[in-house]
Design a protein around this motif. Structure first.
Motif, PDB file in Angstrom:
ATOM      1  N   VAL A  85       2.523  34.046   1.504  1.00  0.00           N
ATOM      2  CA  VAL A  85       3.963  33.807   1.372  1.00  0.00           C
ATOM      3  C   VAL A  85       4.235  32.862   0.211  1.00  0.00           C
ATOM      4  O   VAL A  85       5.151  33.080  -0.589  1.00  0.00           O
ATOM      5  CB  VAL A  85       4.538  33.241   2.685  1.00  0.00           C
ATOM      6  CG1 VAL A  85       6.001  32.831   2.502  1.00  0.00           C
ATOM      7  CG2 VAL A  85       4.406  34.263   3.807  1.00  0.00           C
ATOM      8  N   ALA A  86       3.425  31.810   0.080  1.00  0.00           N
ATOM      9  CA  ALA A  86       3.608  30.846  -1.010  1.00  0.00           C
ATOM     10  C   ALA A  86       3.424  31.512  -2.364  1.00  0.00           C
ATOM     11  O   ALA A  86       4.181  31.249  -3.306  1.00  0.00           O
ATOM     12  CB  ALA A  86       2.624  29.685  -0.844  1.00  0.00           C
ATOM     13  N   ALA A  87       2.407  32.388  -2.473  1.00  0.00           N
ATOM     14  CA  ALA A  87       2.169  33.082  -3.737  1.00  0.00           C
ATOM     15  C   ALA A  87       3.340  33.989  -4.098  1.00  0.00           C
ATOM     16  O   ALA A  87       3.746  34.069  -5.265  1.00  0.00           O
ATOM     17  CB  ALA A  87       0.870  33.889  -3.654  1.00  0.00           C
ATOM     18  N   ALA A  88       3.897  34.683  -3.094  1.00  0.00           N
ATOM     19  CA  ALA A  88       5.041  35.560  -3.350  1.00  0.00           C
ATOM     20  C   ALA A  88       6.269  34.762  -3.786  1.00  0.00           C
ATOM     21  O   ALA A  88       7.005  35.163  -4.692  1.00  0.00           O
ATOM     22  CB  ALA A  88       5.350  36.377  -2.099  1.00  0.00           C
ATOM     23  N   LEU A  89       6.485  33.604  -3.148  1.00  0.00           N
ATOM     24  CA  LEU A  89       7.615  32.756  -3.526  1.00  0.00           C
ATOM     25  C   LEU A  89       7.429  32.190  -4.933  1.00  0.00           C
ATOM     26  O   LEU A  89       8.376  32.134  -5.724  1.00  0.00           O
ATOM     27  CB  LEU A  89       7.771  31.613  -2.523  1.00  0.00           C
ATOM     28  CG  LEU A  89       8.284  32.003  -1.138  1.00  0.00           C
ATOM     29  CD1 LEU A  89       8.146  30.814  -0.180  1.00  0.00           C
ATOM     30  CD2 LEU A  89       9.732  32.472  -1.188  1.00  0.00           C
ATOM     31  N   ASP A  90       6.215  31.794  -5.251  1.00  0.00           N
ATOM     32  CA  ASP A  90       5.943  31.272  -6.594  1.00  0.00           C
ATOM     33  C   ASP A  90       6.188  32.341  -7.653  1.00  0.00           C
ATOM     34  O   ASP A  90       6.731  32.059  -8.723  1.00  0.00           O
ATOM     35  CB  ASP A  90       4.504  30.761  -6.696  1.00  0.00           C
ATOM     36  CG  ASP A  90       4.275  29.494  -5.884  1.00  0.00           C
ATOM     37  OD1 ASP A  90       5.271  28.841  -5.524  1.00  0.00           O
ATOM     38  OD2 ASP A  90       3.098  29.176  -5.601  1.00  0.00           O
ATOM     39  N   ALA A  91       5.779  33.591  -7.342  1.00  0.00           N
ATOM     40  CA  ALA A  91       5.950  34.672  -8.311  1.00  0.00           C
ATOM     41  C   ALA A  91       7.419  34.980  -8.544  1.00  0.00           C
ATOM     42  O   ALA A  91       7.831  35.298  -9.656  1.00  0.00           O
ATOM     43  CB  ALA A  91       5.213  35.926  -7.818  1.00  0.00           C
ATOM     44  N   ARG A  92       8.216  34.879  -7.483  1.00  0.00           N
ATOM     45  CA  ARG A  92       9.626  35.242  -7.617  1.00  0.00           C
ATOM     46  C   ARG A  92      10.490  34.082  -8.086  1.00  0.00           C
ATOM     47  O   ARG A  92      11.427  34.269  -8.851  1.00  0.00           O
ATOM     48  CB  ARG A  92      10.161  35.753  -6.284  1.00  0.00           C
ATOM     49  CG  ARG A  92      11.643  36.087  -6.339  1.00  0.00           C
ATOM     50  CD  ARG A  92      12.049  37.050  -5.284  1.00  0.00           C
ATOM     51  NE  ARG A  92      13.452  37.424  -5.414  1.00  0.00           N
ATOM     52  CZ  ARG A  92      14.067  38.309  -4.682  1.00  0.00           C
ATOM     53  NH1 ARG A  92      13.395  38.941  -3.739  1.00  0.00           N
ATOM     54  NH2 ARG A  92      15.334  38.587  -4.860  1.00  0.00           N
ATOM     55  N   LEU A  93      10.195  32.869  -7.642  1.00  0.00           N
ATOM     56  CA  LEU A  93      11.091  31.743  -7.912  1.00  0.00           C
ATOM     57  C   LEU A  93      10.480  30.677  -8.817  1.00  0.00           C
ATOM     58  O   LEU A  93      11.146  29.695  -9.128  1.00  0.00           O
ATOM     59  CB  LEU A  93      11.511  31.086  -6.593  1.00  0.00           C
ATOM     60  CG  LEU A  93      12.251  31.978  -5.589  1.00  0.00           C
ATOM     61  CD1 LEU A  93      12.521  31.218  -4.301  1.00  0.00           C
ATOM     62  CD2 LEU A  93      13.545  32.504  -6.189  1.00  0.00           C
ATOM     63  N   GLY A  94       9.226  30.874  -9.231  1.00  0.00           N
ATOM     64  CA  GLY A  94       8.564  29.846 -10.022  1.00  0.00           C
ATOM     65  C   GLY A  94       9.259  29.524 -11.327  1.00  0.00           C
ATOM     66  O   GLY A  94       9.229  28.387 -11.789  1.00  0.00           O
TER      67      GLY A  94
END
Length: 266
Positions: free
Chosen positions: A32-41
């Motif tokens: 989940v953290a990786a997906a959030l980083d990819a989208r909102l980083g």
């Protein structure tokens, strides 16, 4: 004269809370953290302070999400997890122990992405054969009825300076003045800018992949639709520099890419 009684220290009243819905497709916090980083980083603070309902309805029934880890992953992007939904009794008990509210699975938060628009077919007039009763009669196309609740728009008529941000929640955004470099305009719907766009524009913020961005003078630092973004380093020879432009999301080789093209104004 008798004194008016003091109000109680707290009063409980009904309230409507607008919240984003984070639909889980993985139960472990690192994914989940990786997906959030990819989208909102690339857009830190994009949803700063927004409450979130974590929806586990898409996960297998025998999978228990890492509520604490997922809460922390959301918090790193300034998203506040307040409730969970789509869970069985066991997972609900774990979530409650961590301080989450449990929302019924059939109750959707207000910030769920809007439904996809459906194009209405338009009939062309067709000439009928001549009959003995008179001349040919052209069929009349059926009128297209607009939806009862059309999407409203928020209008900004003052320039936005560097560091300012405007968010049109649940609607389109119309800007009638310049968006300066370092400023940011966000909308859950479309964004129309009838002035230079020199900062950042993010349309479809709640997941609407059909949202679009329009501007009469393209000098953007960043544009984004439904989390897919593109940055720019303009030069004097840039093809679209200071020209009307149109941004939309398109499918390209099994992935979504932003298409930025000239906008015909005549």
């Amino acid at each position: 004269m008798a004194r008016k009684p003091a109000p109680p220290a707290v009063e409980l009243k009904s309230a409507t809370l607008e919240a984003m819905r984070a639909l889980l497709h993985a139960a472990d916090a690192p994914s989940v953290a990786a997906a959030l980083d990819a989208r909102l980083g690339a857009t830190p603070g994009f949803f700063s302070g927004e409450p979130v309902v974590i929806d586990a309805s898409a996960l297998p029934s025998d999978v228990s999400p890492d509520w604490a880890g997922i809460r922390d992953a959301l918090a790193r992007h300034a998203l506040t997890a307040v409730a969970v939904q789509g869970v069985d009794d066991a997972a609900a008990g774990v979530a409650r122990a961590l301080g989450f509210a449990v929302v019924a699975g059939d109750v959707q938060p207000d910030r769920a992405p809007p439904p996809e628009p459906v194009a209405e077919p338009v009939s062309e007039p067709v000439s009928e054969p001549v009959s003995e009763a008179g001349p040919p009669v052209a069929s009349v196309p059926e009128p297209v009825v607009a939806p009862a609740a059309a999407r409203r728009a928020e209008i900004i008529d003052k320039p936005l300076r560097s560091g300012q941000r405007v968010y049109a929640r649940g609607c389109d955004l119309i800007v009638l003045a310049m968006v300066s470099a370092g400023a940011e305009v966000i909308a859950d719907g479309n964004i129309h800018i009838y002035a230079p766009l020199r900062g950042r524009a993010l349309a479809g913020a709640s997941g609407d992949v059909h949202a679009r961005i329009f501007t009469t003078c393209f000098e953007a630092e960043l544009v984004s639709i439904a989390g897919v973004y593109r940055t720019f380093e303009h030069t004097a020879h840039s093809e679209l520099l200071r020209k009307p432009a149109h941004v939309r999301l398109q499918e390209h080789e099994d992935k979504q890419v932003l298409d930025v093209a000239a906008l015909a104004t005549t």
